[in-house]
Design a protein around this motif. Structure first.
Motif, PDB file in Angstrom:
ATOM      1  N   ASP A  61     -10.437  -0.705  -6.686  1.00  0.00           N
ATOM      2  CA  ASP A  61     -10.840  -1.031  -5.270  1.00  0.00           C
ATOM      3  C   ASP A  61      -9.919  -0.827  -4.098  1.00  0.00           C
ATOM      4  N   GLU A  62      -9.115   0.589  -4.375  1.00  0.00           N
ATOM      5  CA  GLU A  62      -8.036   0.854  -3.337  1.00  0.00           C
ATOM      6  C   GLU A  62      -8.780   1.871  -2.462  1.00  0.00           C
ATOM      7  N   ARG A  63      -8.300   1.625  -1.201  1.00  0.00           N
ATOM      8  CA  ARG A  63      -8.785   2.250  -0.093  1.00  0.00           C
ATOM      9  C   ARG A  63      -8.138   3.532   0.174  1.00  0.00           C
ATOM     10  N   LEU A  64      -8.724   4.622   0.947  1.00  0.00           N
ATOM     11  CA  LEU A  64      -8.353   5.986   1.089  1.00  0.00           C
ATOM     12  C   LEU A  64      -8.144   6.330   2.853  1.00  0.00           C
ATOM     13  N   GLY A  65      -7.076   6.458   3.159  1.00  0.00           N
ATOM     14  CA  GLY A  65      -6.769   6.706   4.558  1.00  0.00           C
ATOM     15  C   GLY A  65      -6.250   8.133   4.906  1.00  0.00           C
ATOM     16  N   PHE A  66      -6.305   8.321   6.064  1.00  0.00           N
ATOM     17  CA  PHE A  66      -5.718   9.486   6.714  1.00  0.00           C
ATOM     18  C   PHE A  66      -5.352   9.226   8.062  1.00  0.00           C
ATOM     19  N   ILE A  72       2.086  13.885   4.452  1.00  0.00           N
ATOM     20  CA  ILE A  72       1.533  15.248   3.960  1.00  0.00           C
ATOM     21  C   ILE A  72       2.547  16.474   3.674  1.00  0.00           C
ATOM     22  N   PRO A  73       3.347  16.639   4.817  1.00  0.00           N
ATOM     23  CA  PRO A  73       4.265  17.776   4.340  1.00  0.00           C
ATOM     24  C   PRO A  73       5.172  17.735   3.310  1.00  0.00           C
ATOM     25  N   GLU A  74       5.556  16.380   2.921  1.00  0.00           N
ATOM     26  CA  GLU A  74       6.438  16.077   1.952  1.00  0.00           C
ATOM     27  C   GLU A  74       5.579  16.522   0.494  1.00  0.00           C
ATOM     28  N   VAL A  75       4.349  15.995   0.612  1.00  0.00           N
ATOM     29  CA  VAL A  75       3.498  16.176  -0.609  1.00  0.00           C
ATOM     30  C   VAL A  75       3.502  17.583  -0.797  1.00  0.00           C
ATOM     31  N   GLU A  76       3.101  18.387   0.256  1.00  0.00           N
ATOM     32  CA  GLU A  76       2.999  20.047   0.369  1.00  0.00           C
ATOM     33  C   GLU A  76       4.445  20.669  -0.526  1.00  0.00           C
ATOM     34  N   ARG A  77       5.417  20.229   0.035  1.00  0.00           N
ATOM     35  CA  ARG A  77       6.884  20.762  -0.460  1.00  0.00           C
ATOM     36  C   ARG A  77       6.960  20.400  -1.929  1.00  0.00           C
ATOM     37  N   ASN A  78       6.275  19.359  -2.290  1.00  0.00           N
ATOM     38  CA  ASN A  78       6.417  19.080  -3.810  1.00  0.00           C
ATOM     39  C   ASN A  78       5.574  19.528  -4.707  1.00  0.00           C
ATOM     40  N   HIS A  79       4.452  20.006  -4.006  1.00  0.00           N
ATOM     41  CA  HIS A  79       3.302  20.850  -4.793  1.00  0.00           C
ATOM     42  C   HIS A  79       2.654  19.848  -5.587  1.00  0.00           C
ATOM     43  N   CYS A  80       2.377  18.790  -5.093  1.00  0.00           N
ATOM     44  CA  CYS A  80       1.755  17.706  -6.272  1.00  0.00           C
ATOM     45  C   CYS A  80       0.584  17.143  -5.556  1.00  0.00           C
ATOM     46  N   TYR A  81      -0.599  17.629  -6.051  1.00  0.00           N
ATOM     47  CA  TYR A  81      -1.862  17.017  -5.115  1.00  0.00           C
ATOM     48  C   TYR A  81      -2.610  16.236  -6.057  1.00  0.00           C
ATOM     49  N   GLU A  82      -2.276  15.733  -7.001  1.00  0.00           N
ATOM     50  CA  GLU A  82      -3.140  15.012  -8.022  1.00  0.00           C
ATOM     51  C   GLU A  82      -2.743  13.532  -7.658  1.00  0.00           C
ATOM     52  N   PHE A  83      -3.632  12.505  -7.536  1.00  0.00           N
ATOM     53  CA  PHE A  83      -3.137  11.357  -7.136  1.00  0.00           C
ATOM     54  C   PHE A  83      -4.323  10.230  -7.600  1.00  0.00           C
ATOM     55  N   THR A  84      -3.981   9.117  -8.276  1.00  0.00           N
ATOM     56  CA  THR A  84      -4.809   8.178  -8.852  1.00  0.00           C
ATOM     57  C   THR A  84      -5.047   7.104  -8.326  1.00  0.00           C
ATOM     58  N   LEU A  85      -6.482   6.692  -7.807  1.00  0.00           N
ATOM     59  CA  LEU A  85      -6.481   5.514  -7.131  1.00  0.00           C
ATOM     60  C   LEU A  85      -6.724   4.316  -7.936  1.00  0.00           C
ATOM     61  N   GLU A 129       0.589  -1.229   0.147  1.00  0.00           N
ATOM     62  CA  GLU A 129      -0.013   0.061   0.034  1.00  0.00           C
ATOM     63  C   GLU A 129       0.811   1.235   0.044  1.00  0.00           C
ATOM     64  N   ARG A 130       0.341   2.282  -0.643  1.00  0.00           N
ATOM     65  CA  ARG A 130       1.077   3.513  -0.774  1.00  0.00           C
ATOM     66  C   ARG A 130       0.816   4.290   0.451  1.00  0.00           C
ATOM     67  N   LEU A 131       2.081   5.064   0.831  1.00  0.00           N
ATOM     68  CA  LEU A 131       2.011   5.918   2.172  1.00  0.00           C
ATOM     69  C   LEU A 131       2.688   6.962   1.896  1.00  0.00           C
ATOM     70  N   PHE A 132       2.049   8.267   1.975  1.00  0.00           N
ATOM     71  CA  PHE A 132       2.347   9.592   1.780  1.00  0.00           C
ATOM     72  C   PHE A 132       2.402  10.479   2.934  1.00  0.00           C
TER      73      PHE A 132
END
Length: 254
Positions: free
Chosen positions: A44-49, A28-41, A23-26
């Motif tokens: 049947d992939e779940r979404l968690g926070f 959030i501050p690293e995503v923010e620094r990369n300014h990349c907010y688009e993700f493709t599920l 499973e992919r793990l991100f």
């Protein structure tokens, strides 16, 4: 796909524990620094926070990230797991609303109690070593249960609410951000040796070392990682922390 934020390692530990193989793990501050907010599920992939409770709600930076996030595809199951020292207030209601604004339905909301970390107000301190150890022991067992719940994709609400939820989440929380979410109150004492651990520990990269002293750069969420990681207790938040303890999840690797 799981997104998490962690200042002192409790939520990072939770995120990595419930993560399924492959499973992919991100972060959030690293995503923010990369300014990349688009993700493709995937199908049947779940979404968690996963995140800590800040003043009885999700950290504002997590809610702001969801606002920016662009998802391609529909999650098969959406959940959040939040770590808290004592109480969650109306975290679930507010986070559910954050997701609804993006067209996402929340299936599971789960809280887990872990050691206290907030020390910036009178009467608030870290747990004793004994209490912290007991919370971590119970958290290990609880996370195994949570992992099973999430793998079975159960629809549940398992929050920790002790009372006065509306007062805490709707009235106190805005005041918390107005007066206490700031790095202007940080200072160093003569105990500072210029080791730079504070800068290394900051998840937002808000601390820089200038002339062997930490400087805060104005985009702080007061996770207190700099304070808690300082090996000499040389970082203080105004006058509130001089006699307070320190804590971070020891096996955490940021």
């Amino acid at each position: 796909m799981i997104f998490y934020f962690s200042g002192l390692g409790n939520s990072q530990y939770a995120a990595k524990t419930i993560l399924n193989e492959g499973e992919r793990l991100f972060i959030i501050p690293e995503v923010e620094r990369n300014h990349c907010y688009e993700f493709t599920l995937d199908k049947d992939e779940r979404l968690g926070f996963v995140f800590p409770v800040y003043s009885w709600r999700a950290p504002r930076l997590v809610s702001e990230f969801i606002e920016k996030m662009q998802l391609n595809g529909k999650p098969s199951y959406t959940f959040f797991v939040t770590t808290c020292g004592d109480d969650c207030g109306k975290t679930e209601q507010h986070f559910r609303h954050d997701l609804q604004r993006k067209g996402i339905t929340l299936d599971a909301a789960i809280a887990i109690q872990m050691p206290n970390t907030y020390v910036n107000l009178p009467g608030m301190d870290v747990d004793s070593e004994e209490i912290a150890k007991e919370k971590l022991r119970k958290a290990q067992i609880r996370l195994a249960e949570i992992k099973g719940i999430l793998e079975r994709k159960e629809k549940v609400s398992q929050m920790i609410i002790t009372g006065a939820a509306m007062l805490k989440s709707d009235i106190i929380q805005p005041l918390f951000y107005k007066y206490l979410v700031t790095d202007k109150k940080f200072r160093t004492t003569n105990a500072c040796v210029g080791c730079g651990i504070c800068a290394q520990s900051c998840p937002l990269e808000n601390v820089t070392m200038i002339d062997a002293r930490p400087h805060w750069n104005g985009h702080c969420t007061t996770c207190m990682a700099c304070y808690h990681h300082c090996p000499h207790h040389a970082i203080q938040f105004g006058k509130a922390t001089a006699t307070k303890g320190q804590y971070f999840f020891k096996d955490s690797k940021k």
